[in-house]
Design a protein around this motif. Sequence first.
Motif, PDB file in Angstrom:
ATOM      1  N   VAL A 168       0.845  -1.192   0.000  1.00  0.00           N
ATOM      2  CA  VAL A 168       0.000   0.000   0.000  1.00  0.00           C
ATOM      3  C   VAL A 168       0.880   1.242   0.000  1.00  0.00           C
ATOM      4  CG1 VAL A 168      -1.934  -1.133   1.153  1.00  0.00           C
ATOM      5  CG2 VAL A 168      -0.182   0.001   2.535  1.00  0.00           C
ATOM      6  N   MET A 169       0.268   2.387  -0.304  1.00  0.00           N
ATOM      7  CA  MET A 169       1.004   3.650  -0.366  1.00  0.00           C
ATOM      8  C   MET A 169       1.172   4.246   1.035  1.00  0.00           C
ATOM      9  SD  MET A 169      -0.618   5.247  -3.884  1.00  0.00           S
ATOM     10  CE  MET A 169       0.655   6.490  -4.106  1.00  0.00           C
ATOM     11  N   GLY A 170       1.733   5.461   1.073  1.00  0.00           N
ATOM     12  CA  GLY A 170       1.977   6.117   2.350  1.00  0.00           C
ATOM     13  C   GLY A 170       3.304   6.834   2.413  1.00  0.00           C
ATOM     14  N   ASP A 175       0.898   4.817   8.287  1.00  0.00           N
ATOM     15  CA  ASP A 175      -0.487   4.946   8.753  1.00  0.00           C
ATOM     16  C   ASP A 175      -1.479   4.127   7.930  1.00  0.00           C
ATOM     17  OD1 ASP A 175       0.978   7.390   9.778  1.00  0.00           O
ATOM     18  OD2 ASP A 175      -0.942   7.635  10.795  1.00  0.00           O
ATOM     19  N   ILE A 176      -1.387   4.213   6.598  1.00  0.00           N
ATOM     20  CA  ILE A 176      -2.329   3.464   5.771  1.00  0.00           C
ATOM     21  C   ILE A 176      -2.189   1.974   6.035  1.00  0.00           C
ATOM     22  CG2 ILE A 176      -2.931   2.823   3.408  1.00  0.00           C
ATOM     23  CD1 ILE A 176      -2.247   5.637   2.518  1.00  0.00           C
ATOM     24  N   ALA A 177      -0.963   1.491   6.061  1.00  0.00           N
ATOM     25  CA  ALA A 177      -0.734   0.066   6.294  1.00  0.00           C
ATOM     26  C   ALA A 177      -1.262  -0.365   7.654  1.00  0.00           C
ATOM     27  CB  ALA A 177       0.759  -0.248   6.182  1.00  0.00           C
ATOM     28  N   LEU A 178      -1.049   0.446   8.676  1.00  0.00           N
ATOM     29  CA  LEU A 178      -1.516   0.092  10.017  1.00  0.00           C
ATOM     30  C   LEU A 178      -3.034  -0.020  10.072  1.00  0.00           C
ATOM     31  CD1 LEU A 178       0.727   2.192  12.438  1.00  0.00           C
ATOM     32  CD2 LEU A 178       0.613  -0.293  12.255  1.00  0.00           C
ATOM     33  N   HIS A 179      -3.718   0.979   9.551  1.00  0.00           N
ATOM     34  CA  HIS A 179      -5.178   0.982   9.614  1.00  0.00           C
ATOM     35  C   HIS A 179      -5.770  -0.111   8.731  1.00  0.00           C
ATOM     36  CE1 HIS A 179      -6.130   4.795  11.872  1.00  0.00           C
ATOM     37  NE2 HIS A 179      -4.828   4.907  11.707  1.00  0.00           N
ATOM     38  N   VAL A 220       2.349  -4.525   3.334  1.00  0.00           N
ATOM     39  CA  VAL A 220       3.628  -3.821   3.305  1.00  0.00           C
ATOM     40  C   VAL A 220       3.401  -2.346   2.970  1.00  0.00           C
ATOM     41  CG1 VAL A 220       5.930  -3.729   2.282  1.00  0.00           C
ATOM     42  CG2 VAL A 220       4.733  -5.921   2.462  1.00  0.00           C
ATOM     43  N   ALA A 221       3.840  -1.458   3.844  1.00  0.00           N
ATOM     44  CA  ALA A 221       3.846  -0.025   3.529  1.00  0.00           C
ATOM     45  C   ALA A 221       4.992   0.243   2.560  1.00  0.00           C
ATOM     46  CB  ALA A 221       4.031   0.795   4.807  1.00  0.00           C
ATOM     47  N   GLU A 222       4.771   1.090   1.564  1.00  0.00           N
ATOM     48  CA  GLU A 222       5.795   1.307   0.550  1.00  0.00           C
ATOM     49  C   GLU A 222       7.100   1.824   1.149  1.00  0.00           C
ATOM     50  OE1 GLU A 222       4.873   4.245  -2.370  1.00  0.00           O
ATOM     51  OE2 GLU A 222       3.927   5.617  -0.951  1.00  0.00           O
ATOM     52  N   GLY A 223       7.024   2.512   2.294  1.00  0.00           N
ATOM     53  CA  GLY A 223       8.237   3.002   2.937  1.00  0.00           C
ATOM     54  C   GLY A 223       9.015   1.927   3.669  1.00  0.00           C
ATOM     55  N   ALA A 224       8.421   0.739   3.825  1.00  0.00           N
ATOM     56  CA  ALA A 224       9.077  -0.352   4.547  1.00  0.00           C
ATOM     57  C   ALA A 224       9.780  -1.323   3.605  1.00  0.00           C
ATOM     58  CB  ALA A 224       8.053  -1.113   5.394  1.00  0.00           C
TER      59      ALA A 224
END
Length: 319
Positions: A168-170, A175-179, A220-224
């Motif tokens: 997912v993006m972010g 935040d997006i990935a967590l929610h 997966v958050a894109e920043g991770a």
Amino acid sequence: MEKIAVMTSGGDAPGMNAAVRAVVRTALYLGMEVVGIRRGFTGVMNGEFVPMSLGSVADTIQRGGTNLYTARCEPFKTEEGQREGYEALKKAGIEGLVVIGGDGSFHGAQALSRLGIRTIGLPGTIDNDIAYCDATIGFDTAVNTAIEAIDKIRDTATSHERTYVVEVMGRNAGDIALHVGLAGGAESILVPERPFSMDDIIRKLERGVARGKKHSIILVAEGAGRGMDIGKYLSEHTGFEVRVTVLGHIQRGGAPSAKDRVLASQLGAYAVQLLRDGESGKMATIYKGVLQAIDFDTVFSTPRLPDMSLYDLAETLAI
């Protein structure tokens, strides 16, 4: 103040049109003239100013994207570009400006404020990565869009007994990935704010299989990290059938949720009131449930961290 302008800048976010609508109609209600600026700070420098009326924003509150268009503008990051933008605004008789966007947009707004144009920023980004915001405009819609996709992916994951990695993006925020991960029942959530071990993820997958679990979702958050890399590693080290889905820009489009429409309307109206009252160089926000105006310098100097209790809760529930 007799004449103000409104613009959207940076990445688009659902609810931007609702915010523009609120700015325009509040300003007109207060007897001000309103101008829309097309294509962000590029439009500021090029003088892409469009008179706005009640009809200009009719039938827009429910529309995604931004009718004023948006763009990233490298020349405006220079002193020469900022001075050029300031001169264009002054020539057009614009006394105040509402900038709807994220962190980069706020830096541009601050530069104009220091040159003498009153500016108020509205936090419009799906990433939810701006300090002193209960939520940014567009975040709720992006989360709901991703949740809908996760629910559908889980159906096919169950049917084929597969492991799915969903990115997912972010940007640099989780935040997006967590929610989405918590609401979608993901087995593992990878975010940049919390170190993770691939061995731990594999152990969770194997533990699930041992108790009869037919599928798993790894968010997966894109920043991770890159979803494709995570999927390849899991496939090579487990022997499980792994598929990867990158949701991408679908998360930035679509009609804004009711929550985003309400937030955008509140902040848009509040921004005009702040300009009328002589405020400048501030972000209009709802923080801890209260409408507030926060100095840009304070916003920039404060790290924005997600609520990591959501991560801990998701870990507990994914046992």
